[in-house]
Structure formats: C-alpha cells, structure tokens
Write a protein that holds these residues in place. Sequence first.
Motif, PDB file in Angstrom:
ATOM      1  N   ASN A 254      14.910   8.584  -7.889  1.00  0.00           N
ATOM      2  CA  ASN A 254      14.242   7.776  -6.866  1.00  0.00           C
ATOM      3  C   ASN A 254      13.174   8.578  -6.123  1.00  0.00           C
ATOM      4  O   ASN A 254      12.133   8.039  -5.747  1.00  0.00           O
ATOM      5  CB  ASN A 254      15.271   7.219  -5.880  1.00  0.00           C
ATOM      6  N   HIS A 255      13.432   9.866  -5.905  1.00  0.00           N
ATOM      7  CA  HIS A 255      12.414  10.718  -5.282  1.00  0.00           C
ATOM      8  C   HIS A 255      11.168  10.814  -6.169  1.00  0.00           C
ATOM      9  O   HIS A 255      10.035  10.726  -5.690  1.00  0.00           O
ATOM     10  CB  HIS A 255      12.971  12.120  -5.026  1.00  0.00           C
ATOM     11  N   ILE A 256      11.370  10.995  -7.461  1.00  0.00           N
ATOM     12  CA  ILE A 256      10.243  11.111  -8.395  1.00  0.00           C
ATOM     13  C   ILE A 256       9.432   9.816  -8.422  1.00  0.00           C
ATOM     14  O   ILE A 256       8.192   9.823  -8.359  1.00  0.00           O
ATOM     15  CB  ILE A 256      10.752  11.468  -9.805  1.00  0.00           C
ATOM     16  N   ILE A 257      10.132   8.679  -8.523  1.00  0.00           N
ATOM     17  CA  ILE A 257       9.458   7.380  -8.597  1.00  0.00           C
ATOM     18  C   ILE A 257       8.689   7.106  -7.302  1.00  0.00           C
ATOM     19  O   ILE A 257       7.514   6.705  -7.328  1.00  0.00           O
ATOM     20  CB  ILE A 257      10.487   6.268  -8.864  1.00  0.00           C
ATOM     21  N   SER A 258       9.342   7.311  -6.164  1.00  0.00           N
ATOM     22  CA  SER A 258       8.697   7.014  -4.882  1.00  0.00           C
ATOM     23  C   SER A 258       7.485   7.909  -4.654  1.00  0.00           C
ATOM     24  O   SER A 258       6.450   7.449  -4.150  1.00  0.00           O
ATOM     25  CB  SER A 258       9.703   7.173  -3.738  1.00  0.00           C
ATOM     26  N   LYS A 259       7.584   9.178  -5.035  1.00  0.00           N
ATOM     27  CA  LYS A 259       6.446  10.081  -4.855  1.00  0.00           C
ATOM     28  C   LYS A 259       5.270   9.646  -5.726  1.00  0.00           C
ATOM     29  O   LYS A 259       4.107   9.673  -5.290  1.00  0.00           O
ATOM     30  CB  LYS A 259       6.859  11.509  -5.203  1.00  0.00           C
ATOM     31  N   THR A 260       5.551   9.214  -6.952  1.00  0.00           N
ATOM     32  CA  THR A 260       4.491   8.751  -7.847  1.00  0.00           C
ATOM     33  C   THR A 260       3.780   7.530  -7.279  1.00  0.00           C
ATOM     34  O   THR A 260       2.540   7.436  -7.280  1.00  0.00           O
ATOM     35  CB  THR A 260       5.077   8.418  -9.231  1.00  0.00           C
ATOM     36  N   ILE A 261       4.556   6.565  -6.760  1.00  0.00           N
ATOM     37  CA  ILE A 261       3.984   5.322  -6.239  1.00  0.00           C
ATOM     38  C   ILE A 261       3.148   5.586  -4.980  1.00  0.00           C
ATOM     39  O   ILE A 261       2.017   5.098  -4.852  1.00  0.00           O
ATOM     40  CB  ILE A 261       5.107   4.311  -5.951  1.00  0.00           C
ATOM     41  N   VAL A 262       3.687   6.376  -4.055  1.00  0.00           N
ATOM     42  CA  VAL A 262       2.974   6.650  -2.800  1.00  0.00           C
ATOM     43  C   VAL A 262       1.720   7.475  -3.057  1.00  0.00           C
ATOM     44  O   VAL A 262       0.657   7.230  -2.459  1.00  0.00           O
ATOM     45  CB  VAL A 262       3.910   7.364  -1.803  1.00  0.00           C
ATOM     46  N   THR A 263       1.796   8.436  -3.978  1.00  0.00           N
ATOM     47  CA  THR A 263       0.628   9.266  -4.298  1.00  0.00           C
ATOM     48  C   THR A 263      -0.501   8.421  -4.877  1.00  0.00           C
ATOM     49  O   THR A 263      -1.680   8.609  -4.536  1.00  0.00           O
ATOM     50  CB  THR A 263       1.015  10.373  -5.290  1.00  0.00           C
ATOM     51  N   GLU A 264      -0.144   7.468  -5.738  1.00  0.00           N
ATOM     52  CA  GLU A 264      -1.164   6.592  -6.323  1.00  0.00           C
ATOM     53  C   GLU A 264      -1.823   5.728  -5.254  1.00  0.00           C
ATOM     54  O   GLU A 264      -3.049   5.551  -5.241  1.00  0.00           O
ATOM     55  CB  GLU A 264      -0.545   5.715  -7.399  1.00  0.00           C
ATOM     56  N   ALA A 265      -1.016   5.181  -4.332  1.00  0.00           N
ATOM     57  CA  ALA A 265      -1.573   4.352  -3.257  1.00  0.00           C
ATOM     58  C   ALA A 265      -2.494   5.183  -2.360  1.00  0.00           C
ATOM     59  O   ALA A 265      -3.583   4.732  -1.982  1.00  0.00           O
ATOM     60  CB  ALA A 265      -0.449   3.728  -2.444  1.00  0.00           C
ATOM     61  N   GLU A 266      -2.081   6.406  -2.033  1.00  0.00           N
ATOM     62  CA  GLU A 266      -2.897   7.259  -1.172  1.00  0.00           C
ATOM     63  C   GLU A 266      -4.204   7.647  -1.864  1.00  0.00           C
ATOM     64  O   GLU A 266      -5.275   7.667  -1.246  1.00  0.00           O
ATOM     65  CB  GLU A 266      -2.106   8.512  -0.802  1.00  0.00           C
ATOM     66  N   ARG A 267      -4.117   7.932  -3.163  1.00  0.00           N
ATOM     67  CA  ARG A 267      -5.313   8.360  -3.905  1.00  0.00           C
ATOM     68  C   ARG A 267      -6.339   7.248  -4.006  1.00  0.00           C
ATOM     69  O   ARG A 267      -7.557   7.506  -3.952  1.00  0.00           O
ATOM     70  CB  ARG A 267      -4.895   8.811  -5.312  1.00  0.00           C
ATOM     71  N   THR A 268      -5.885   5.992  -4.130  1.00  0.00           N
ATOM     72  CA  THR A 268      -6.799   4.869  -4.315  1.00  0.00           C
ATOM     73  C   THR A 268      -7.121   4.138  -3.017  1.00  0.00           C
ATOM     74  O   THR A 268      -7.872   3.157  -3.032  1.00  0.00           O
ATOM     75  CB  THR A 268      -6.196   3.865  -5.318  1.00  0.00           C
ATOM     76  N   GLY A 269      -6.533   4.576  -1.885  1.00  0.00           N
ATOM     77  CA  GLY A 269      -6.835   3.940  -0.606  1.00  0.00           C
ATOM     78  C   GLY A 269      -6.250   2.553  -0.453  1.00  0.00           C
ATOM     79  O   GLY A 269      -6.784   1.728   0.290  1.00  0.00           O
ATOM     80  N   ARG A 270      -5.139   2.294  -1.142  1.00  0.00           N
ATOM     81  CA  ARG A 270      -4.505   0.977  -1.065  1.00  0.00           C
ATOM     82  C   ARG A 270      -3.185   1.049  -0.310  1.00  0.00           C
ATOM     83  O   ARG A 270      -2.632   2.127  -0.095  1.00  0.00           O
ATOM     84  CB  ARG A 270      -4.282   0.417  -2.474  1.00  0.00           C
ATOM     85  N   GLY A 271      -2.669  -0.124   0.058  1.00  0.00           N
ATOM     86  CA  GLY A 271      -1.366  -0.205   0.698  1.00  0.00           C
ATOM     87  C   GLY A 271      -0.295  -0.524  -0.322  1.00  0.00           C
ATOM     88  O   GLY A 271      -0.578  -0.750  -1.505  1.00  0.00           O
ATOM     89  N   LEU A 272       0.956  -0.560   0.138  1.00  0.00           N
ATOM     90  CA  LEU A 272       2.093  -0.852  -0.733  1.00  0.00           C
ATOM     91  C   LEU A 272       2.811  -2.100  -0.236  1.00  0.00           C
ATOM     92  O   LEU A 272       3.021  -2.270   0.971  1.00  0.00           O
ATOM     93  CB  LEU A 272       3.067   0.331  -0.756  1.00  0.00           C
TER      94      LEU A 272
END
Length: 385
Positions: A254-272
Amino acid sequence: MKIVTQVKLMPEADQAAALSATLRTVNDLACWVSEVAFAHGVPREYELRKHTYPRLKAEGLGAQAAQHTIKKVRDAYTTLKANIRAGNLGKEGSRRRRKAESKPVMFRPDAAQPYDDRCLSWQYDQQTVSIWTTSGRVKDVRFVCSADALKVLQQHRQGGSDLIERDGVFYLVATCEIPESEQYEPDSFIGVDLGIANIATTSTGYISAGRGLKRYRKRQLDLRKKLQKKRTKSAKRRLKARSRREQRHAANQNHIISKTIVTEAERTGRGLSLEELKGIRTRVRLRKPQRVAVHSWAFAQLGDFIGYKAKRAGVPLVFVDPAYTSQTCAECGHVDKRNRVDQGLFICRGCGVVAHADRNASHNIATRGESVWNAGRESRVPATP
C-alpha cells in the motif's frame, strides 16, 4: 500534520529486563485502574486520579508514569464509548456489545505505555535514549532506524512516544508534527478506483494488479492451516514468528501504490479523487468464499496512506460517492447494470463503447471529483442587485 515514526531499541540484557518489567508492572496497574473506573461508572480523569493515584505512587510508579497510566485507561474507555456510538460493536442488545459493556477494559502485559519528555530523552547523534523504568532511569539504550526516519525525528518530533514490545523486541513510536505543503489549484483530477482483482486503477492508466498479493495471502492461509493442524510446540512457535507478517507485506504494498499515485498527481499538477468506501463491509452481503478476500482488503489503509502523502505534497484530495461508478459509461453517461459484462470488461448498452471496467470506473470517479471540487470552490454569496 501528525505522523508517527518507529525506531527499534537495541537494549543490553539488563536494560531489556528493566523495560520488560516496567511494561508488565504499568499494565497490571492499568488493569486495576480500569476495574476501579468501571466500579465508579468511569468517572472523569481528574476524579479517577483521586481514587487511584496514591496506590500507583505506592507501587513505585513515578508521578508522570502514574498520570500516563490513568490517562491511558480513561482514553481506552473513551475509545470504547466512541465505538459503541458508531455501531462498531453491533446494535444495542447484541452479544458482542453486551460483552464489551459488561466488564472492565483489560490491558495485555506488553501493551504500549506512553512517555513524555520528562520520562524519555533522545540523543540523536549517539542514537540512544534515556528512559524511565520501575528500576530507575536507564541510560544509553541504543536505537536503530533509517536515515530518513532519524531526520524526521530530529526536525519534527513533538509530543509523546509509546514504548511497545512485540515478540520480545522493543520499539519506540514517536509522534512527529510535519508541516503540510501549500495546496495548489489542480488542472484536473486523477480518479482512483479501488478493488480486489486490481488494488488500484487510475484514470491515467496506472494499474496495480492484486494477483501477487492474493497469491501471497492464499499461501499464508494454507501454511497457517497446516501448522494449526499439527498442534505441536514447534508449530506454535512458527505461527507466532509468522504473525503480522502478512499485515506488514500488505502495508508495504500500500505504501508503494500510494507513493506512485501521489507522485504522479504532483508531477502533473492534478488532484486526486477517491471513493468513499467506509462501511462497505456492513453494507455488502457476500457468499462465504468471498468473505475472506473482502475482509482482508486493506482499502482503508491505502486511502489513509494516499491521504497523508497527498497532504505532505500539497496535492488536492477529494472523496466521492462510489455508487454506480462501475455501471456508468464514462463516454455517454448511460447507467445500466448490464454494462459491466464481467470483472474486467465494460460494454456500454447505450453507445457501444468497449473499455476496461476498472479504467472506466476511474474516469467516472475523476469526473465526480472535479465536480465536487468545483462545487466547493464556487461562491455561495448572492449576487448584488
């Protein structure tokens, strides 16, 4: 934002004996305090202190340790009352609820004991702690942790720490106050569909398949059954050694998955945008073979991990109603139960579009997330005439 950081203590033999004796003493006394509280109708903390503090001092507890023991008991009853009020222990009159209400709260011999800065001091450069015990102050107790954890402790540790013992190993769990990043204005939203076959599917194309975790859990379940059937001392030792291993593995995933999702949102300037799944276990009725899979599904933990990582990164996060997201076409909006052909296939009966079922649901969640965000951002002040 509060997070916890865990370090592993590496005490010498005499230090370990003092720590173990301390935990057993304070938890035995906590059980007595709980019995007193139950007999007096669980009074407020100040009132409970008048009934119990003198004996705790006479038993050898320091002033702060006695205060923390009383507060720990009072907090346990507060938690019990909150669980009853929320219905987590069943309806009024149910067997489980009657059992919880009919006897005092008890504490395990190795249950956590809170410490504050008067009872515990940290020496970060030497990576040691000085800690109060019933045998006196024990100094130079070594601890080990990662470099990142040590940095967080040095910069952000605030408040108390809990001493716990697991399978003969001692840990300190420290509370840290992490500053939240300033939340930016998102360009759009990434929808995250949570499930069992696929743990997480995002509207941007990321899929975390659950096959590996499912096989791991099945292997662990089969192994536990074999060891439980043997009923030997060796089998019991192995079961104890393997306890919590599955939880740690799932938490790491779950840590790996959550970090991947949040990093992608931060990199692209989008929300979750996530589904609000609280209470799903009580709402959904399942056949017996499906219950183990659903009740071992750590969706709440994954949501919590995404939540605190998003706060640290300043990523906007909204929760939406998950109703009919798997039956609604993301292209035309047509809703039909038959649109979901099977677990992985979605075919719209309205426009004929064919899509991956979880990917389609994630697009619906993203759309709802954007609507929720815009609704909260709109001004509700009436227009000036």
